[in-house]
Design a protein around this motif. Structure first.
Motif, PDB file in Angstrom:
ATOM      1  N   ASP A   1      26.763  32.666  32.200  1.00 40.22           N
ATOM      2  CA  ASP A   1      26.376  31.550  31.335  1.00 40.22           C
ATOM      3  C   ASP A   1      27.507  30.566  31.073  1.00 40.22           C
ATOM      4  O   ASP A   1      27.347  29.642  30.292  1.00 40.22           O
ATOM      5  N   HIS A   2      28.657  30.784  31.716  1.00 45.82           N
ATOM      6  CA  HIS A   2      29.792  29.878  31.546  1.00 45.82           C
ATOM      7  C   HIS A   2      30.660  29.954  32.809  1.00 45.82           C
ATOM      8  O   HIS A   2      30.611  30.944  33.536  1.00 45.82           O
ATOM      9  N   PRO A   3      31.423  28.918  33.066  1.00 44.51           N
ATOM     10  CA  PRO A   3      32.331  28.963  34.225  1.00 44.51           C
ATOM     11  C   PRO A   3      33.407  30.029  34.003  1.00 44.51           C
ATOM     12  O   PRO A   3      33.911  30.200  32.898  1.00 44.51           O
ATOM     13  N   ILE A   4      33.744  30.730  35.063  1.00 47.56           N
ATOM     14  CA  ILE A   4      34.778  31.759  34.996  1.00 47.56           C
ATOM     15  C   ILE A   4      35.954  31.318  35.858  1.00 47.56           C
ATOM     16  O   ILE A   4      35.781  31.010  37.039  1.00 47.56           O
ATOM     17  N   TYR A   5      37.113  31.289  35.237  1.00 49.23           N
ATOM     18  CA  TYR A   5      38.345  30.915  35.937  1.00 49.23           C
ATOM     19  C   TYR A   5      39.272  32.110  35.952  1.00 49.23           C
ATOM     20  O   TYR A   5      39.398  32.827  34.957  1.00 49.23           O
ATOM     21  N   GLU A   6      39.941  32.298  37.085  1.00 50.50           N
ATOM     22  CA  GLU A   6      40.977  33.315  37.181  1.00 50.50           C
ATOM     23  C   GLU A   6      42.155  32.695  37.908  1.00 50.50           C
ATOM     24  O   GLU A   6      41.991  32.160  39.002  1.00 50.50           O
ATOM     25  N   ALA A   7      43.309  32.742  37.288  1.00 55.03           N
ATOM     26  CA  ALA A   7      44.523  32.122  37.841  1.00 55.03           C
ATOM     27  C   ALA A   7      44.276  30.654  38.179  1.00 55.03           C
ATOM     28  O   ALA A   7      44.752  30.150  39.188  1.00 55.03           O
ATOM     29  N   GLY A   8      43.493  29.977  37.330  1.00 57.26           N
ATOM     30  CA  GLY A   8      43.221  28.563  37.523  1.00 57.26           C
ATOM     31  C   GLY A   8      42.163  28.242  38.558  1.00 57.26           C
ATOM     32  O   GLY A   8      41.869  27.080  38.816  1.00 57.26           O
ATOM     33  N   VAL A   9      41.546  29.263  39.149  1.00 60.89           N
ATOM     34  CA  VAL A   9      40.537  29.073  40.195  1.00 60.89           C
ATOM     35  C   VAL A   9      39.156  29.332  39.611  1.00 60.89           C
ATOM     36  O   VAL A   9      38.916  30.376  38.996  1.00 60.89           O
ATOM     37  N   LEU A  10      38.236  28.386  39.805  1.00 62.82           N
ATOM     38  CA  LEU A  10      36.848  28.576  39.391  1.00 62.82           C
ATOM     39  C   LEU A  10      36.194  29.563  40.346  1.00 62.82           C
ATOM     40  O   LEU A  10      36.174  29.347  41.565  1.00 62.82           O
ATOM     41  N   LEU A  11      35.673  30.658  39.794  1.00 62.44           N
ATOM     42  CA  LEU A  11      35.003  31.653  40.624  1.00 62.44           C
ATOM     43  C   LEU A  11      33.565  31.223  40.862  1.00 62.44           C
ATOM     44  O   LEU A  11      32.823  30.982  39.919  1.00 62.44           O
ATOM     45  N   ARG A  12      33.193  31.124  42.111  1.00 64.92           N
ATOM     46  CA  ARG A  12      31.836  30.752  42.503  1.00 64.92           C
ATOM     47  C   ARG A  12      31.152  31.909  43.230  1.00 64.92           C
ATOM     48  O   ARG A  12      30.126  32.396  42.810  1.00 64.92           O
ATOM     49  N   ASP A  13      31.739  32.310  44.348  1.00 66.20           N
ATOM     50  CA  ASP A  13      31.122  33.303  45.223  1.00 66.20           C
ATOM     51  C   ASP A  13      31.599  34.709  44.884  1.00 66.20           C
ATOM     52  O   ASP A  13      32.738  34.908  44.470  1.00 66.20           O
ATOM     53  N   MET A  14      30.716  35.696  45.108  1.00 61.63           N
ATOM     54  CA  MET A  14      31.087  37.103  44.996  1.00 61.63           C
ATOM     55  C   MET A  14      31.563  37.534  46.382  1.00 61.63           C
ATOM     56  O   MET A  14      30.828  37.394  47.369  1.00 61.63           O
ATOM     57  N   VAL A  15      32.779  38.032  46.446  1.00 61.84           N
ATOM     58  CA  VAL A  15      33.349  38.523  47.698  1.00 61.84           C
ATOM     59  C   VAL A  15      33.297  40.058  47.638  1.00 61.84           C
ATOM     60  O   VAL A  15      33.796  40.660  46.692  1.00 61.84           O
ATOM     61  N   TYR A  16      32.676  40.665  48.650  1.00 67.89           N
ATOM     62  CA  TYR A  16      32.618  42.115  48.733  1.00 67.89           C
ATOM     63  C   TYR A  16      33.681  42.615  49.685  1.00 67.89           C
ATOM     64  O   TYR A  16      33.861  42.066  50.776  1.00 67.89           O
ATOM     65  N   LEU A  17      34.388  43.639  49.237  1.00 64.16           N
ATOM     66  CA  LEU A  17      35.402  44.297  50.050  1.00 64.16           C
ATOM     67  C   LEU A  17      35.023  45.771  50.172  1.00 64.16           C
ATOM     68  O   LEU A  17      34.440  46.332  49.226  1.00 64.16           O
ATOM     69  N   GLN A  18      35.333  46.367  51.314  1.00 63.23           N
ATOM     70  CA  GLN A  18      34.978  47.750  51.543  1.00 63.23           C
ATOM     71  C   GLN A  18      36.118  48.505  52.203  1.00 63.23           C
ATOM     72  O   GLN A  18      36.948  47.907  52.885  1.00 63.23           O
ATOM     73  N   LYS A  19      36.076  49.823  52.006  1.00 58.56           N
ATOM     74  CA  LYS A  19      36.982  50.700  52.747  1.00 58.56           C
ATOM     75  C   LYS A  19      36.252  52.022  52.974  1.00 58.56           C
ATOM     76  O   LYS A  19      35.460  52.446  52.129  1.00 58.56           O
ATOM     77  N   PRO A  20      36.489  52.630  54.117  1.00 57.75           N
ATOM     78  CA  PRO A  20      35.837  53.916  54.377  1.00 57.75           C
ATOM     79  C   PRO A  20      36.402  55.012  53.481  1.00 57.75           C
ATOM     80  O   PRO A  20      37.579  54.985  53.130  1.00 57.75           O
ATOM     81  N   LEU A  21      35.557  55.953  53.137  1.00 60.77           N
ATOM     82  CA  LEU A  21      36.013  57.104  52.336  1.00 60.77           C
ATOM     83  C   LEU A  21      36.190  58.330  53.225  1.00 60.77           C
ATOM     84  O   LEU A  21      35.589  58.547  54.173  1.00 60.77           O
TER      85      LEU A  21
END
Length: 147
Positions: free
Chosen positions: A127-147
């Motif tokens: 419901d509001h813009p989210i900034y992290e380290a001055g960067v507006l977060l738009r996209d969800m980035v998925y990261l993976q690693k095998p277990l």
């Protein structure tokens, strides 16, 4: 340092969870269906919540370290714990995060690789813009690693 599972009253950790996901109603979507762990050394310094996403995928929905304890290896200790705890039970450990210059390098340093992107996730679901380290977060980035 001790990591223990929390099975009741998970909402009492909301203040720390909000460091990893800054909108409470988004946290409430996964809080009850997830498995939560806290790391204490000797006091509470980190929290992590994981969910079973099916098809052998365990997802980190929230991981947060208290500000005074950041950059001391507690986040990495939590990732190491998850790898050990769930190896053999799941194929993949996955994390979704904003495309942030703080968060992506952390996961990559823990051995995660970029998997896929959900465009406009943050702009469409928060419901509001989210900034992290001055960067507006738009996209969800998925990261993976095998277990």
């Amino acid at each position: 340092m001790q990591i223990r599972q929390v099975t009741a009253r998970k909402e009492r950790y909301m203040e720390l969870l909000l460091l990893g996901d800054e909108q409470e109603d988004m946290i409430l979507r996964y809080l009850d269906r997830g498995t939560m762990y806290v790391l204490e050394d000797p006091d509470l310094v980190a929290v992590c919540l994981v969910t079973d996403e099916g098809d052998g995928v365990l997802e980190i929905k929230n991981i947060a370290v208290s500000p005074q304890a950041q950059r001391k290896g507690y986040g990495r200790a939590m990732i190491d714990f998850l790898q050990t705890r769930y190896r053999g039970q799941y194929r993949i450990l996955q994390a979704g995060t904003g495309d942030s210059p703080l968060t992506i390098p952390f996961y990559e340093s823990c051995g995660f690789c970029r998997s896929h992107v959900v465009p406009d996730f943050f702009t469409n679901h928060y419901d509001h813009p989210i900034y992290e380290a001055g960067v507006l977060l738009r996209d969800m980035v998925y990261l993976q690693k095998p277990l």
